[in-house]
Design a protein around this motif. Sequence first.
Motif, short mmCIF file in Angstrom:
data_model
loop_
_atom_site.label_atom_id
_atom_site.label_comp_id
_atom_site.label_asym_id
_atom_site.label_seq_id
_atom_site.Cartn_x
_atom_site.Cartn_y
_atom_site.Cartn_z
N LEU A 252 44.01 50.68 -15.86
CA LEU A 252 44.88 50.99 -17.01
C LEU A 252 45.62 49.72 -17.40
CD1 LEU A 252 46.55 54.31 -15.76
CD2 LEU A 252 44.40 54.05 -17.03
N VAL A 253 45.91 49.60 -18.71
CA VAL A 253 46.59 48.39 -19.20
C VAL A 253 47.90 48.80 -19.88
CG1 VAL A 253 46.32 46.32 -20.62
CG2 VAL A 253 44.28 47.44 -19.68
N PHE A 254 48.97 48.06 -19.54
CA PHE A 254 50.28 48.30 -20.14
C PHE A 254 50.78 47.02 -20.78
CE2 PHE A 254 49.73 51.08 -16.55
CZ PHE A 254 50.14 52.31 -17.03
N LYS A 255 51.69 47.19 -21.78
CA LYS A 255 52.32 45.99 -22.34
C LYS A 255 53.17 45.36 -21.26
CE LYS A 255 52.99 47.43 -27.07
NZ LYS A 255 53.94 48.18 -27.89
N ASN A 256 53.25 44.06 -21.27
CA ASN A 256 54.10 43.34 -20.32
C ASN A 256 55.53 43.85 -20.33
OD1 ASN A 256 54.90 41.20 -18.67
ND2 ASN A 256 53.21 40.01 -19.55
N GLU A 257 56.05 44.16 -21.54
CA GLU A 257 57.45 44.60 -21.61
C GLU A 257 57.66 45.98 -20.98
OE1 GLU A 257 56.29 43.68 -25.27
OE2 GLU A 257 57.10 45.41 -26.36
N ASP A 258 56.61 46.80 -20.94
CA ASP A 258 56.72 48.12 -20.29
C ASP A 258 56.53 48.02 -18.78
OD1 ASP A 258 57.24 49.43 -22.62
OD2 ASP A 258 55.13 49.92 -23.02
N PHE A 259 55.71 47.07 -18.35
CA PHE A 259 55.46 46.89 -16.92
C PHE A 259 55.55 45.38 -16.63
CE2 PHE A 259 52.47 48.51 -13.29
CZ PHE A 259 53.36 47.97 -12.36
N PRO A 260 56.81 44.87 -16.61
CA PRO A 260 56.97 43.42 -16.44
C PRO A 260 56.79 43.01 -14.98
CG PRO A 260 59.11 44.48 -16.81
CD PRO A 260 58.09 45.57 -16.72
N PRO A 279 49.55 40.85 -13.60
CA PRO A 279 50.01 40.38 -14.91
C PRO A 279 48.97 39.42 -15.49
CG PRO A 279 51.23 39.26 -13.16
CD PRO A 279 50.26 40.18 -12.49
N TYR A 280 48.61 39.60 -16.75
CA TYR A 280 47.56 38.77 -17.36
C TYR A 280 47.86 38.66 -18.85
CZ TYR A 280 42.81 37.37 -18.74
OH TYR A 280 41.72 36.71 -19.25
N GLN A 281 47.93 37.44 -19.35
CA GLN A 281 48.31 37.21 -20.75
C GLN A 281 49.58 38.01 -21.07
OE1 GLN A 281 44.73 37.95 -23.06
NE2 GLN A 281 43.67 36.25 -22.11
N ASN A 282 49.54 38.91 -22.07
CA ASN A 282 50.76 39.65 -22.40
C ASN A 282 50.75 41.07 -21.87
OD1 ASN A 282 51.84 37.52 -23.86
ND2 ASN A 282 50.52 38.03 -25.62
N VAL A 283 49.90 41.34 -20.87
CA VAL A 283 49.80 42.72 -20.36
C VAL A 283 49.88 42.72 -18.83
CG1 VAL A 283 48.26 43.33 -22.28
CG2 VAL A 283 47.26 42.75 -20.05
N THR A 284 49.97 43.94 -18.29
CA THR A 284 49.79 44.13 -16.85
C THR A 284 48.69 45.18 -16.70
OG1 THR A 284 52.09 43.65 -16.32
CG2 THR A 284 50.90 45.01 -14.74
N TYR A 285 47.68 44.87 -15.89
CA TYR A 285 46.66 45.89 -15.65
C TYR A 285 46.68 46.35 -14.20
CZ TYR A 285 43.20 42.20 -14.25
OH TYR A 285 42.52 41.17 -13.65
N VAL A 286 46.28 47.61 -14.03
CA VAL A 286 46.42 48.28 -12.74
C VAL A 286 45.10 48.95 -12.37
CG1 VAL A 286 47.65 50.14 -11.56
CG2 VAL A 286 48.80 48.89 -13.39
N GLY A 287 44.67 48.76 -11.14
CA GLY A 287 43.47 49.48 -10.72
C GLY A 287 43.20 49.27 -9.23
#
Length: 540
Positions: A252-260, A279-287
């Motif tokens: 799942l991918v979230f905006k960096n500001e939602d999951f900093p 954290p990657y570019q402007n997002v955070t991904y989870v898996g």
Amino acid sequence: MKNRSNTIQDLKTLNPQLIIIGGGITGAGIFVDAQSRGISTLLVEMQDFAGGTSSRSTKLIHGGLRYLKQLDFKVVKQTGRERKVVKNIAPHLTQSIRVRLPIQKNGSLGKFSTKLALTAYEYLAQVEGKDKHDFYSSENLTNNDKLEPEGLKGAYDYLEYQTDDSRLTIENIKKGVELGGTALNYCKVEAFIYSENGQIAGVKLRDQLSGEHYETKCEHVISATGPWVDEVCRFEDAQKPDKLILTKGVHLVFKNEDFPLTSAYYFDTADHRMIFTIPYQNVTYVGTTDTIYTTNKVDPHTSKEDVAYLLKNITNRFQLKLTENQIISSWSGLRPLIQQAGKGPSEISRKDEIFISEAGLYSIAGGKLTGYRLMAQKILDKLIRNTSIQVKPCTTDLIKLSGGDFKVNEQESTLQNIINQGLKVNVNEIISQHLFSKFGTNAIQIFNLLKTKKENFKTYNCPSYILASLHYCLENEFVIHPTDFAIRRMGMLYFEPQLLSEVKMDIVNYMTDYYSWSTDIKILYTEELETSIYHSTNFK
Ligand code: FAD
């Protein structure tokens, strides 16, 4: 690069020594190895290159710390050491990242056992100096990342490498072509051709774009078809039992500001699994998830249960209340695992295995993105030993991939040069860095297009660097559908979904002009892109 229709026309007369079925990372690695040893090779892929598992991984070049738990020392040693090789041959696609392993009271990671595991891991993987792990007690741990403080005893911090799986695949394929090989995407192998003595002597192909059928003769065939290995084995014998078991892994991918996050994390779950937050570019991904999977292999989707599982585990570990509505994208991939009786999905070894059929089909499955080069070497060594092909030894540990033709210690100066070149064509530093992280030194070719095609790009609304990247990919990276570009060449669907929704019609319009598509084709491919966008945030 030869255009696709010329390549198709040549299929009948090509007569390569080797045909590789499957253009994921495994097939791409074999392609470079074979071609560089002097074996003339055709690589065919039924979807886009990296359209299977190789664009859907956690995107880490890692030694697989978790495999220590399974006592797979050989896998840890080989893949751990292989990280440096991949970093050397593809420096633009391999960034080091520090990963934290939080130690929680009553968690499955003990402070002592984790220290032991990391020490063993680093010894096996030959990690040295400042790259080795550290420990931060809970008092010394700056908790900017809102880790759940209750029961937090501290965290270990160790080194991994992050990559772009589909770009690693395409850069290998470009290198194989540069070495004289032939590669075709959207071309499916449907059956084998046999010699009089019953040995495989070629393949029957279907061009997925025109529906036309072709036959290509060859001396050897390797199936590197990942989750489809059993299906391809059944071309020979419809009764062959499955050797693989497939498990689905969702991110799942979230905006960096939602999951900093200031660091990546790798943490244990209540059901004794491990999950990454990166954290990657402007997002955070989870898996990821890990569940047995038996349906549609081409396009596995993220389910409501997958989302609930990952959200629950994030909430257990971080002081965050993330909801489904905050997910900006997602992807799911299938692990082709070798069946092991009595083991649950997460307990099955990730080792690779080679199967050779009586008619001479070589199949390889299992393994990791990280070990792709070693897998290629292993299967080719085996093929060469069993046959009379005279070839050069494997040198792929020294072959720089396309875009990666600089030394690791020249990364900064090479990037600075790219930034300077970019400024000359009005590309700002951030975009240049972005293009460098995707295309390496080939970013210069994109800048050249910004000069030579400036007037053409002006007739579209979207930023010119995107159109220049698209044009480069159309000419050099086998882009056929808009999804090829938006998902596997640029990663926009996963990491820049907002930008994608703004520029998607410009991408389609540019490709319509480039390929002179009919209205029907344009509608078809637009729908395909829309469907991918829809499934990345809508879960059933
Ligand atoms: P694939 O990429 O699936 O390629 C096989 C290709 O064969 C497909 O593209 C398919 O279309 C094609 N094909 C099938 N049948 C035919 C046919 N008849 N004709 C022509 N083409 C055909 N590894 C790591 O090292 N690091 C990670 O972080 C990591 N994370 C992972 C996370 C998840 C969720 C998953 C699922 C895997 C992860 N892995 C990771 C493992 C890694 O992604 C896989 O080992 C690797 O991508 C497998 O590549 P492949 O080329 O064997 O298979």
